[in-house]
Motif scaffolding. Sequence first.
Motif, short mmCIF file in Angstrom:
data_model
loop_
_atom_site.label_atom_id
_atom_site.label_comp_id
_atom_site.label_asym_id
_atom_site.label_seq_id
_atom_site.Cartn_x
_atom_site.Cartn_y
_atom_site.Cartn_z
N UNK A 108 0.80 -1.23 0.00
CA UNK A 108 0.00 0.00 0.00
C UNK A 108 0.83 1.27 0.00
N UNK A 109 2.10 1.16 0.31
CA UNK A 109 2.93 2.36 0.38
C UNK A 109 2.79 3.12 1.69
N UNK A 110 2.02 2.56 2.65
CA UNK A 110 1.92 3.22 3.96
C UNK A 110 3.31 3.31 4.58
N UNK A 111 3.65 4.49 5.04
CA UNK A 111 4.99 4.70 5.58
C UNK A 111 5.02 4.26 7.04
N UNK A 112 5.78 3.20 7.33
CA UNK A 112 5.87 2.72 8.71
C UNK A 112 6.94 3.48 9.48
N UNK A 113 8.01 3.78 8.78
CA UNK A 113 9.13 4.49 9.39
C UNK A 113 9.61 5.55 8.42
N UNK A 114 9.83 6.75 8.93
CA UNK A 114 10.47 7.77 8.12
C UNK A 114 11.40 8.51 9.08
N UNK A 115 12.60 7.98 9.21
CA UNK A 115 13.52 8.53 10.20
C UNK A 115 14.65 9.25 9.51
N UNK A 116 15.03 10.37 10.09
CA UNK A 116 16.16 11.13 9.58
C UNK A 116 16.98 11.54 10.78
N UNK A 117 18.25 11.38 10.70
CA UNK A 117 19.10 11.65 11.85
C UNK A 117 20.33 12.42 11.43
N UNK A 118 20.80 13.38 12.21
CA UNK A 118 20.31 13.84 13.50
C UNK A 118 18.94 14.52 13.42
N UNK A 119 18.31 14.60 14.59
CA UNK A 119 16.95 15.09 14.64
C UNK A 119 16.86 16.27 15.59
N UNK A 120 15.64 16.70 15.88
CA UNK A 120 15.48 17.85 16.78
C UNK A 120 14.24 17.64 17.65
N UNK A 121 14.13 18.41 18.70
CA UNK A 121 12.98 18.30 19.59
C UNK A 121 11.99 19.42 19.31
N UNK A 122 10.85 19.10 18.70
CA UNK A 122 9.91 20.17 18.31
C UNK A 122 9.33 20.92 19.51
N UNK A 123 9.37 20.33 20.70
CA UNK A 123 8.85 21.04 21.88
C UNK A 123 9.55 22.38 22.07
N UNK A 124 10.80 22.44 21.61
CA UNK A 124 11.58 23.65 21.85
C UNK A 124 11.18 24.81 20.96
N UNK A 125 10.42 24.54 19.89
CA UNK A 125 10.06 25.62 18.97
C UNK A 125 8.77 26.30 19.33
N UNK A 126 7.95 25.64 20.16
CA UNK A 126 6.62 26.17 20.40
C UNK A 126 6.67 27.43 21.22
N UNK A 127 7.67 27.52 22.05
CA UNK A 127 7.82 28.70 22.88
C UNK A 127 7.92 29.94 22.00
N UNK A 128 7.05 30.91 22.28
CA UNK A 128 7.02 32.10 21.42
C UNK A 128 8.29 32.93 21.55
N UNK A 129 9.05 32.69 22.63
CA UNK A 129 10.07 33.67 22.94
C UNK A 129 11.51 33.28 22.71
N UNK A 130 11.79 32.04 22.34
CA UNK A 130 13.21 31.74 22.19
C UNK A 130 13.56 31.23 20.80
N UNK A 131 13.74 32.16 19.88
CA UNK A 131 14.12 31.74 18.54
C UNK A 131 15.57 31.26 18.47
#
Lengths: 596, 363
Positions: free
Chosen positions: A271-294
């Motif tokens: 079916x082409x369903x993607x089970x894994x799509x990993x790219x490394x090194x990676x990043x933590x998206x939690x750190x971008x949500x903060x409005x104040x620390x670009x």
Amino acid sequence: MKNKIYEDLSLIRSRAKLTFVFIEILLIIIILFFWKIQILDHKKYWKKSESNRIREIVQLPQRGLILDRKNRIIAKNKASFKVSIIRENSTDIKESYQKISSILDLDMEEIGRRVNKYKSIPDFLPIVIKDDLTKKEVSIFESRKIEFPEFVIQPEPKRDYPNKICASHVVGYLQEISMEEIKRGKYLRKRIGELVGKTGIERECESILAGKEGLVREVVDSRGRRKGEISRIAPKKGRNINLTIDLSLQKKAEKLLQGKEGAIVALKAKTGEVLVLASYPSFDPNKFINRFSPEEWIKLANSQEYPLQNRAIRGLYSPGSIFKLVMAVGALDSNIINDRTSFFCRGSIIIYGHLFSCWFKPGHGSVDLYNGIKKSCNVYFYQLGKKMGIEKISHYAKILGLGEKTGIDLSGEKSGLVPDPKWKRETRNLPWYPGETISVAIGQGPLQVTPLQIAAQTALIANRGKKVRPSLLLDKTKRLSFPSVGIKAEHFEKVILGMWMAVNEKGGTAIAARISGFDVCGKTGSAQVISKETAHKLAETKKNEIKTHSWFSGFAPRNDPEIVVTVIVEHGGGGAVTAAPIAREIFKLYRENYAR
Amino acid sequence: MLDRSLIVNIDWFLIGLLLLNSIIGVVMIYSSSHYLPGNFFFKQMSWILVSIIILFVLLLIDYNFLISYALFFYSIGIVFLGGILFFGKLIAGTKSWIKMPFFQIQPSEIMKIAIILMLTRIFAEFKQSHLPWRTGLLSGLVVFVPFLLVALQPDLGTALTYIPIFMGVIVLAGINKKILILLLICVLILGFTGWKFVMKDYQKQRILTLLFPQEDPLGSGYHILQSKIAIGSGGLLGKGYKKGTQSQLRFLPARHTDFIFSVIGEEFGFVGIFFAILIYFLFLSRLFKSLLDSRDRVGVYIVFMVFMMIVGQFLINIMMTIGLFPVAGIPLPLLSYGGSSLLTNFIAVALVLNIKMRRFANV
């Protein structure tokens, strides 16, 4: 005409005049009413207007969850509080900045800069100053509410990625909507200060995930006290999205890549369903949500290792020996060889006056199609290349999905490059040299592919000629159909036998991927590092000697393919050494999880 | 087609007052909508420009020519109003609009012109001192048919604006007092059955809240109460341009359309209201003066009907803002935002100008 006497209109004129007088009297009465309301009753109405303020409270909707194929959470929301300033309620804006900067430990200038960014919006609308407040900060504001009429604390669901770096390239991250984006009308229902998906699925599925904001309009007096509610529209939660990703496989893949640079793609073969799509090194998206620390973002964006880059869909590599599969399919389909056609490998061969080497210096001896694939014999494929010519090679490469985007539901996918004489003329203004064809035949030269393309191509081979489109959205894949590329299944059958032998027979190059009882079929590759970018990078770090990129791509089981795994490790050396064992781990975990 | 003497006789003063009022409208529309999407200010400017051009084009055509086609215009109008009921799409709850590529238009507004021309046609040769039954009924029918079609849209507000035109014509023709009384009885019966069977709940609410606005300040009495607060809090001199809290804080509903006069009251106070009414009155008087200058019956009828049309809406609208009339959705002619209404009033004034400039030529 001249002597016609004017009609006598005096009667109707007098009636009109009478009406006019009547209207004049009415107007005077009306003006007296205005006098009464505006002058006599002014105080009463003035008080009412002062105590009459509408407060519009936007209630942000819960963003839809992002789940994996087994409903495990990839992205969720958690409760948080933000503080905003309403400039209208501030007596001295400088003083307000001072107050809040001491509580929040924020630089006054930075607060000023932020507020000025939204200078043009009306004074009575709140501007977010800080989000994700600590409990202590919230309690300070709440206890000193009367002192701080200009600051409001509002709850806001905050995006949370509990698995941190896991699948971050697929999921993407949120960032505050910019003033320009609002002006361009890109997000019609969004307001200043709200967060929107900037990359990955968060961006692609923004409209589904976002939901609809609620709005409470209430009457408040001039000191902000609530006097009554006018209308209430409840927020509507965004819809959840099930990704095709399997979180346990994804985590495993990322763990296997730790300390390396590279990508792993795994697809459901049919079916082409993607089970894994990993790219490394990676990043933590939690750190971008903060409005104040670009700063965090800028640091990552400028990093030498390109952690923000999704290598699986944007990394361009030479396919190396993986490309030999294309050669084999093409040569069989165009009747240049059959499976028993043999060539003799002495470890090298002279074609067009140049010496082309096999990777195995002693030579493979007499090699047919199966052994050519199994042992990845260069000389065998040099011969195929010579017989096919560049036009046929590029024709089959394109049929098998190279040189074009796979169509996955992520933007930014690269299409790679399948060279031919026309391309060379147009881009470099040079003729095509026959020797280049020989390089292309073993996957070197200007050929460029993404790991995802190789995975899709492997699925096509596993399906005996049916093309799949990789997809990340679980609902969508159910509706897709998979057209045949028009090459006979028997040709693929032969190539697949070669791939099976490469993994399962002694002397096969991909034997490191063997799992007894799972019938893995695969092909390794070692791509010479040719891109300028990478060469430049290596010259700077100097710590690595220039090692080839390590490829493996394969599927299992042989007769009823379920999963495709493609691995690339940058500077990993030979495919057999680095990539194939990694792929084996993925196959193994899949088999454990999905054993029938 | 247009000789010098005609140009000399154009009433530039009337045109000036017409534009002055429209510009006051634009200024207030800007104040009450500059923070909203929709660019109302710019759209209204464009409509004024288009309307001026149409006004001058209409001056080229002799009004007698227009009257001779009255039945034609009227029939087209009826066809449009009927068609829109069957094929129209609901916009803002009514089927009042025809959508065009760049703008939308309200046929019920333009219809007023057709009604005026049609009534003029009927009374052009009417020389009796009192209105006989048959003519009265006929003219009543001419107004009632479009009234019904528009009321069914449902847009009772616009339908009601046809009434002053009709009142104008029967007063001028000299209606018998008995008939007038009979008509009033008819209106009462109609009103009663309308209340019982035709009127929607929101319309009933509006009339009820006119009588008891304090009952439910956040419900349907809201409009009138907020408008009164806006006007009353303006005081003598007002809160200043773009500083009206009622308007700027979006407290006042329909600020740039039906309640534009309340914005004037809030931001410029009683002084502002007084001068706004004065400037409007000057415009109306100048319009009315054309009636006295007119040398033929047709002229007097047209001018008076145009006068009644504008003055009727003006009075209803400003009375509505201080709670002397139910909230009926009637815009303030020339000042409120709205292209169709503006265009209709410009065309009507063009008719009056037309009569005045040709008062010597057509005799």
